[in-house]
Write a protein that holds these residues in place. Sequence first.
Motif, short mmCIF file in Angstrom:
data_model
loop_
_atom_site.label_atom_id
_atom_site.label_comp_id
_atom_site.label_asym_id
_atom_site.label_seq_id
_atom_site.Cartn_x
_atom_site.Cartn_y
_atom_site.Cartn_z
N LYS A 188 0.83 -1.23 -0.12
CA LYS A 188 -0.06 -0.03 0.05
C LYS A 188 0.84 1.13 0.00
O LYS A 188 0.58 2.13 -0.76
N GLU A 189 2.08 1.34 0.71
CA GLU A 189 2.97 2.27 0.62
C GLU A 189 3.58 2.76 -0.58
O GLU A 189 3.47 3.65 -1.07
N GLU A 238 5.67 4.62 -6.20
CA GLU A 238 6.89 3.87 -6.42
C GLU A 238 6.48 2.71 -7.42
O GLU A 238 7.29 2.03 -7.80
N ALA A 239 5.11 2.44 -7.41
CA ALA A 239 4.48 1.37 -8.09
C ALA A 239 3.23 1.73 -8.84
O ALA A 239 2.43 2.55 -8.14
N ALA A 247 3.29 -3.59 -7.69
CA ALA A 247 3.51 -3.54 -6.25
C ALA A 247 3.69 -4.98 -5.36
O ALA A 247 4.60 -4.96 -4.53
N VAL A 248 2.77 -5.67 -5.77
CA VAL A 248 3.03 -7.01 -4.90
C VAL A 248 4.24 -7.86 -5.52
O VAL A 248 4.90 -8.61 -4.55
N LYS A 249 4.44 -7.70 -6.82
CA LYS A 249 5.91 -8.29 -7.12
C LYS A 249 6.94 -7.65 -6.48
O LYS A 249 8.01 -8.48 -6.16
N LYS A 250 7.09 -6.46 -6.31
CA LYS A 250 8.19 -5.69 -5.53
C LYS A 250 8.33 -6.21 -3.87
O LYS A 250 9.28 -6.38 -3.49
#
Length: 150
Positions: free
Chosen positions: A27-28, A34-35, A41-44
């Motif tokens: 979420k951040e 940043e995504a 985001a979930v991949k990161k």
Amino acid sequence: MKNQNRQFYLVDFQILSEAIKKTIQTKELLKEGEAETINEAVKKTGISRSAYYKYKDHVAPALDMQDDSIVSLAITTVDDIAVCSRILRKIAKGKNRVVTLNRGLPVKKQTLISLAFETAETRSDIKKLITNIENMKGVKDVRQIGGGEE
């Protein structure tokens, strides 16, 4: 889950499960830009999409929770108290509760109204409400000053 049955706790981040920690980090990443997508985001963060969706609506920083439910508007209207009254009725019609209201002195037959209201509505509902206020007779301009973020 009904709202009456919800309970909230402040919990040290260190004792949270990995899935919840990664949901918060995801979420951040989205909030900070940043995504661009949930997939990215979930991949990161290394969390599955299903785990993210399971927890995303149940975690938020303690300080952000209250701020996001307060929306502040600056509204320029013609100098007519009836316009202010219609705006208040429109806001109160939804899941909103007016917290503060200040109607300034008229200048050149226009008045500035600044108000803040507490809401349980989503960002899209707030945008729709603002659009409805903008389209009201006597309203010249509406600006969202803060709040209503997801």
